[in-house]
Structures are given as C-alpha cells and as structure tokens.
Design a protein around this motif. Structure first.
Motif, PDB file in Angstrom:
ATOM      1  N   GLU A  53       0.818  -1.212   0.000  1.00  0.00           N
ATOM      2  CA  GLU A  53       0.000   0.000   0.000  1.00  0.00           C
ATOM      3  C   GLU A  53       0.853   1.264   0.000  1.00  0.00           C
ATOM      4  O   GLU A  53       0.328   2.377   0.032  1.00  0.00           O
ATOM      5  N   GLY A  54       2.178   1.072   0.044  1.00  0.00           N
ATOM      6  CA  GLY A  54       3.064   2.222  -0.037  1.00  0.00           C
ATOM      7  C   GLY A  54       3.243   2.986   1.262  1.00  0.00           C
ATOM      8  O   GLY A  54       3.730   4.115   1.272  1.00  0.00           O
ATOM      9  N   ASN A  55       2.854   2.373   2.377  1.00  0.00           N
ATOM     10  CA  ASN A  55       2.972   3.064   3.662  1.00  0.00           C
ATOM     11  C   ASN A  55       4.380   3.016   4.246  1.00  0.00           C
ATOM     12  O   ASN A  55       4.762   3.871   5.037  1.00  0.00           O
ATOM     13  N   ILE A  56       5.126   1.977   3.896  1.00  0.00           N
ATOM     14  CA  ILE A  56       6.513   1.866   4.358  1.00  0.00           C
ATOM     15  C   ILE A  56       7.368   1.388   3.189  1.00  0.00           C
ATOM     16  O   ILE A  56       6.832   0.939   2.169  1.00  0.00           O
ATOM     17  N   ILE A  57       8.680   1.490   3.332  1.00  0.00           N
ATOM     18  CA  ILE A  57       9.575   1.100   2.241  1.00  0.00           C
ATOM     19  C   ILE A  57       9.503  -0.407   1.994  1.00  0.00           C
ATOM     20  O   ILE A  57       9.093  -1.181   2.867  1.00  0.00           O
ATOM     21  N   GLU A  58       9.900  -0.802   0.802  1.00  0.00           N
ATOM     22  CA  GLU A  58       9.875  -2.221   0.441  1.00  0.00           C
ATOM     23  C   GLU A  58      11.070  -2.958   1.030  1.00  0.00           C
ATOM     24  O   GLU A  58      12.200  -2.478   0.946  1.00  0.00           O
ATOM     25  N   LYS A  89       9.729   3.209  24.134  1.00  0.00           N
ATOM     26  CA  LYS A  89       9.391   4.224  23.123  1.00  0.00           C
ATOM     27  C   LYS A  89      10.500   4.370  22.095  1.00  0.00           C
ATOM     28  O   LYS A  89      10.235   4.624  20.917  1.00  0.00           O
ATOM     29  N   GLU A  90      11.720   4.230  22.558  1.00  0.00           N
ATOM     30  CA  GLU A  90      12.882   4.452  21.700  1.00  0.00           C
ATOM     31  C   GLU A  90      12.907   3.494  20.502  1.00  0.00           C
ATOM     32  O   GLU A  90      13.205   3.882  19.368  1.00  0.00           O
ATOM     33  N   VAL A  91      12.580   2.236  20.756  1.00  0.00           N
ATOM     34  CA  VAL A  91      12.699   1.224  19.708  1.00  0.00           C
ATOM     35  C   VAL A  91      11.720   1.488  18.570  1.00  0.00           C
ATOM     36  O   VAL A  91      12.083   1.386  17.392  1.00  0.00           O
ATOM     37  N   SER A  92      10.494   1.842  18.894  1.00  0.00           N
ATOM     38  CA  SER A  92       9.541   2.068  17.803  1.00  0.00           C
ATOM     39  C   SER A  92       9.929   3.329  17.023  1.00  0.00           C
ATOM     40  O   SER A  92       9.768   3.375  15.798  1.00  0.00           O
ATOM     41  N   ARG A  93      10.446   4.326  17.716  1.00  0.00           N
ATOM     42  CA  ARG A  93      10.934   5.522  17.024  1.00  0.00           C
ATOM     43  C   ARG A  93      12.030   5.136  16.021  1.00  0.00           C
ATOM     44  O   ARG A  93      12.020   5.545  14.855  1.00  0.00           O
ATOM     45  N   PHE A  94      12.952   4.309  16.499  1.00  0.00           N
ATOM     46  CA  PHE A  94      14.068   3.851  15.657  1.00  0.00           C
ATOM     47  C   PHE A  94      13.565   3.103  14.429  1.00  0.00           C
ATOM     48  O   PHE A  94      13.978   3.358  13.303  1.00  0.00           O
ATOM     49  N   ILE A  95      12.641   2.205  14.653  1.00  0.00           N
ATOM     50  CA  ILE A  95      12.125   1.393  13.545  1.00  0.00           C
ATOM     51  C   ILE A  95      11.363   2.256  12.549  1.00  0.00           C
ATOM     52  O   ILE A  95      11.535   2.126  11.332  1.00  0.00           O
ATOM     53  N   ILE A  96      10.527   3.137  13.065  1.00  0.00           N
ATOM     54  CA  ILE A  96       9.731   3.969  12.162  1.00  0.00           C
ATOM     55  C   ILE A  96      10.634   4.848  11.304  1.00  0.00           C
ATOM     56  O   ILE A  96      10.408   5.011  10.100  1.00  0.00           O
ATOM     57  N   ASN A  97      11.670   5.409  11.902  1.00  0.00           N
ATOM     58  CA  ASN A  97      12.658   6.152  11.101  1.00  0.00           C
ATOM     59  C   ASN A  97      13.208   5.298   9.972  1.00  0.00           C
ATOM     60  O   ASN A  97      13.417   5.770   8.858  1.00  0.00           O
ATOM     61  N   ALA A  98      13.451   4.046  10.298  1.00  0.00           N
ATOM     62  CA  ALA A  98      14.124   3.176   9.334  1.00  0.00           C
ATOM     63  C   ALA A  98      13.234   2.779   8.168  1.00  0.00           C
ATOM     64  O   ALA A  98      13.726   2.540   7.065  1.00  0.00           O
ATOM     65  N   ILE A  99      11.936   2.720   8.389  1.00  0.00           N
ATOM     66  CA  ILE A  99      11.054   2.186   7.340  1.00  0.00           C
ATOM     67  C   ILE A  99      10.105   3.228   6.765  1.00  0.00           C
ATOM     68  O   ILE A  99       9.387   2.949   5.801  1.00  0.00           O
ATOM     69  N   LYS A 159      23.879  -8.992   5.937  1.00  0.00           N
ATOM     70  CA  LYS A 159      25.158  -8.280   6.009  1.00  0.00           C
ATOM     71  C   LYS A 159      25.063  -6.892   5.389  1.00  0.00           C
ATOM     72  O   LYS A 159      25.771  -5.980   5.794  1.00  0.00           O
ATOM     73  N   LYS A 160      24.198  -6.738   4.404  1.00  0.00           N
ATOM     74  CA  LYS A 160      23.991  -5.402   3.827  1.00  0.00           C
ATOM     75  C   LYS A 160      22.702  -4.775   4.336  1.00  0.00           C
ATOM     76  O   LYS A 160      22.611  -3.574   4.528  1.00  0.00           O
ATOM     77  N   GLU A 161      21.718  -5.613   4.527  1.00  0.00           N
ATOM     78  CA  GLU A 161      20.388  -5.133   4.910  1.00  0.00           C
ATOM     79  C   GLU A 161      20.423  -4.391   6.254  1.00  0.00           C
ATOM     80  O   GLU A 161      19.785  -3.344   6.417  1.00  0.00           O
ATOM     81  N   VAL A 162      21.152  -4.915   7.196  1.00  0.00           N
ATOM     82  CA  VAL A 162      21.133  -4.342   8.548  1.00  0.00           C
ATOM     83  C   VAL A 162      21.723  -2.940   8.571  1.00  0.00           C
ATOM     84  O   VAL A 162      21.165  -2.036   9.210  1.00  0.00           O
ATOM     85  N   SER A 163      22.828  -2.727   7.873  1.00  0.00           N
ATOM     86  CA  SER A 163      23.402  -1.373   7.904  1.00  0.00           C
ATOM     87  C   SER A 163      22.486  -0.393   7.167  1.00  0.00           C
ATOM     88  O   SER A 163      22.356   0.765   7.577  1.00  0.00           O
ATOM     89  N   ARG A 164      21.857  -0.859   6.113  1.00  0.00           N
ATOM     90  CA  ARG A 164      20.885  -0.004   5.427  1.00  0.00           C
ATOM     91  C   ARG A 164      19.773   0.428   6.393  1.00  0.00           C
ATOM     92  O   ARG A 164      19.407   1.607   6.468  1.00  0.00           O
ATOM     93  N   PHE A 165      19.271  -0.541   7.126  1.00  0.00           N
ATOM     94  CA  PHE A 165      18.203  -0.290   8.103  1.00  0.00           C
ATOM     95  C   PHE A 165      18.655   0.730   9.149  1.00  0.00           C
ATOM     96  O   PHE A 165      17.948   1.699   9.441  1.00  0.00           O
ATOM     97  N   ILE A 166      19.848   0.521   9.665  1.00  0.00           N
ATOM     98  CA  ILE A 166      20.345   1.403  10.726  1.00  0.00           C
ATOM     99  C   ILE A 166      20.576   2.814  10.194  1.00  0.00           C
ATOM    100  O   ILE A 166      20.190   3.802  10.829  1.00  0.00           O
ATOM    101  N   ILE A 167      21.185   2.899   9.036  1.00  0.00           N
ATOM    102  CA  ILE A 167      21.484   4.227   8.485  1.00  0.00           C
ATOM    103  C   ILE A 167      20.193   4.997   8.218  1.00  0.00           C
ATOM    104  O   ILE A 167      20.095   6.187   8.508  1.00  0.00           O
ATOM    105  N   ASN A 168      19.178   4.320   7.691  1.00  0.00           N
ATOM    106  CA  ASN A 168      17.873   4.966   7.543  1.00  0.00           C
ATOM    107  C   ASN A 168      17.383   5.517   8.871  1.00  0.00           C
ATOM    108  O   ASN A 168      16.815   6.604   8.938  1.00  0.00           O
TER     109      ASN A 168
END
Lengths: 200, 200
Positions: free
Chosen positions: A137-142, A187-197, B186-195
DNA sequence: GTCTATATCGGGATAGAC
DNA sequence: GTCTATCCCGATATAGAC
C-alpha cells in the motif's frame, strides 16, 4: 489434594527450570521448591523429561501468541507498531528469563519445537502478511518482511536476554540503570524502527 | 607430548562446552572428543571448573575485541558502520554457537564476567564515545549512544542466536534458506540502521 | 496420595601402576 | 605423562510401607 499438588509441582518446576535450565536442574531442586519429596514428582510426571515437556510448552505459549493480537487491529500501522513494541518489551521485561531459556532449550533439543508449534495452531506468518500489505500500500519502504519482523524482534528481545552482559559492560553492573534503560526502549525502539522504514 | 596434549584437551573442551554448555557437558564427553582418558583432563586442569574457565576466556575473547578495531578507523562514519555490521555478522555467522553460549553461561555465573573484562583490558565504552562524537558533529540524529550501539548489536547477534527458533517459524526448517537470509543481512542491517539515524 | 528406603547409574575426582 | 581402578557422591527412578 491431587489436583492441587500437580499445580504446585508445575509451578515449582516452572520456576526452577526457567532459572537453571534443564541440565542445571535436578529433581531434588524441584522437590525442595515444591516443599515435598521427589518421589512425588515421579508419581505425577513419570520422568524429568515429561515434567520438563509440560513446563516448556507452558513457557513457550507465553512467548509467541502475544505477538499476534496487537498487530491485527484496525489502527494506523505506526500506531500498531508502537503498541506492539511497547507491550512486547514490557511483557518480556516482566519475564526476563524466558527468551534465553527458550533459545537455549530449543538449541538443546530442536525436535520438541516443531511438534509444539504444530499442535498449538500458532502461525506467526500472519504477521509477515500484515507487513507485506503495508509495503504494497506504499505506507513503508519495500523490504523482505521477514527481515523487518526479525529486526523488530531482535530490538525487543536481545537487550533483555543479554542483560547479564550489557549490565556489566555499559551500566556499571547497576540493576537500576539497566531497568531505566529498558524502560526508555519501550518508546525508543519504535521511534528507531519507524525512522528506518518510513518513506522519504 | 605435554605441550601438545594440553592443546588437544583445550580444543576438545572448547568444542564440547560450546555445543552443550557447562551443565550439559561431562568430563567423559571431553575425554572422548580428545581421544584420551578423563584422568588426563584432571592431570592438566585440576577440575572441570578450571578447564571451563580456560575455555570461556578464549571464547569470550573472540566475541568482543573484533568490535573495536573497525569502528576506530578514519573512514566516513556510514562506511565504518557498513564495514562493522558486515564483518561482525560474518564473524558471528562463522561461530554461530558463540552468542548463545556466552549469554547462557554468563547468566549461570555472572561473577566470572567482570573479572575477565577487567583482566583483559577490553573497554567497549570507546565505541560509545565514537558514536557520541558523530552526534555532536551533526552527522546522525541525537540519541543515547548506548541505545544505538545495543540496537546495532541486537540486529547483528540475535537472528543468529535465535536460528533454531526462526528457522522453524519462518524458513520451513531449511538451513539453506536461513543461510541466505543471514547473508542478505550483512547489507540489509546497515541499510536499516542508516535509515534510522540519518538526519532528515 | 505421600512418604522412606533403596536400586542403579553416571558424575567428578584421586591413587597408584607403568 | 598416561593409563586402570576406585572412591564418593548425587542423579533419576522405583519399591513398598503407611
């Protein structure tokens, strides 16, 4: 007292196995914790293995199913994600011995695993489908939904499983400092994940 | 053959302890693996505890120090991060039993930990300082450096430590599928973190 | 259903022959 | 330095009294 005694044994075995693992636990230790003779343990559960099996199933059940409920609600995805992380960290933090216990015993005897999964009807793959849907649905990155989901689990579980190590390395061996660190993570972890995706 | 025998014992003990843990290992198992009598084990290392201590230190050493080198180089931060993740996942993947072993034995006996750390002169806190520096210079978003570093470790270590479980849950119990999954990380994780930590 | 007593085995560790 | 034989203990498990 038959019905009751069985529960007392299960509780004592639960606590002792969880703390020391299968190999680190003797029937005598369980009998002491239950305040009875070890012969009784064999009367109710014929062997140490059978008693362990019963305990393992009950502990395993606390670990997986809570995963599924929250993720399936109707709220916006990021909100669901925040709730999921918050409650899962909270849940594990209240049962901090569970992750390491499961991982260690599963490695010791991988066979008991698939049987339990199948007989319990649990299917965590539904979560993968939910994640895939958000991507479509395009809500988060692939990305591979398994990568994402295992990232989420890693960030929730590992810091609690690794407490004995991290506490010594980064928190001056202080339980209080570590507790507040874990509290922040809710709270920190979900912030981190949302930034990432989040989409750019 | 004195010098040699000691090495053979250490190797056998290393492999056996790593596979089955302290409680799951008997001196007889080690003697069998070493192709000798168990009396010899006691001749070289007076007790099971002392033998384990020697093994634990050697395994522990493989786990922490590789962390520090790469992070301290002069390259751009995101590049260092990519290298770090790549090599650390690769390293753990080649020694997949190490993380669970360390975590389990550390929980069983937390005391042996601080002694080893202090006597080894290892100080992972230098990495925290490096991360803090990047934040101060505005290269990445602000957060508790311990949160960030433990996030990185979680994403590298947990999926390998949890292989017995994840393989069954998401990978049809296939070693090949899981191996290629880890390879992708090995590549996916750093991509995730950098995002997650890149400035908007 | 719960206990004591015991059988049987395997654990870590040591003595002593070679 | 390496082996066999042995000691002693604690483990799981069972038999049998109550």
């Amino acid at each position: 007292m038959s019905e009751n005694t069985e529960q007392i044994i299960l509780k004592a075995a639960h606590d002792t196995f969880l703390e020391h693992g299968f190999d680190g636990t003797s029937m005598q230790m369980i009998a002491d914790a239950a305040g009875m003779n070890k012969a009784l343990l064999h009367y109710y559960f014929r062997s140490k293995d059978k008693l362990f099996q019963a305990v393992f199933i009950s502990i395993f059940g606390k670990f997986i199913p809570p995963l599924i409920g929250i993720m399936s609600s109707e709220r916006p995805f990021f909100e669901r994600l925040e709730l999921f992380v918050f409650h899962y960290i909270d849940n594990i933090n209240k049962n901090p011995l569970v992750p390491l216990f499961i991982l260690h015993e599963l490695k010791r005897n991988p066979d008991q695993f698939l049987n339990i999964i199948k007989s319990s009807g649990i299917d965590p793959k539904v979560i993968l489908a939910l994640l895939k849907k958000e991507m479509d649905e395009g809500n988060i990155i692939e990305m591979d939904p398994r990568q994402l989901f295992i990232n989420i689990l890693s960030l929730c579980i590992f810091p609690i499983a690794a407490k004995p190590m991290m506490k010594g390395l980064f928190f001056n061996d202080s339980d209080e400092e570590y507790a507040s660190f874990i509290e922040s993570r809710k709270k920190e972890v979900s912030r981190f994940i949302i930034n990432a995706i989040r989409k750019p």
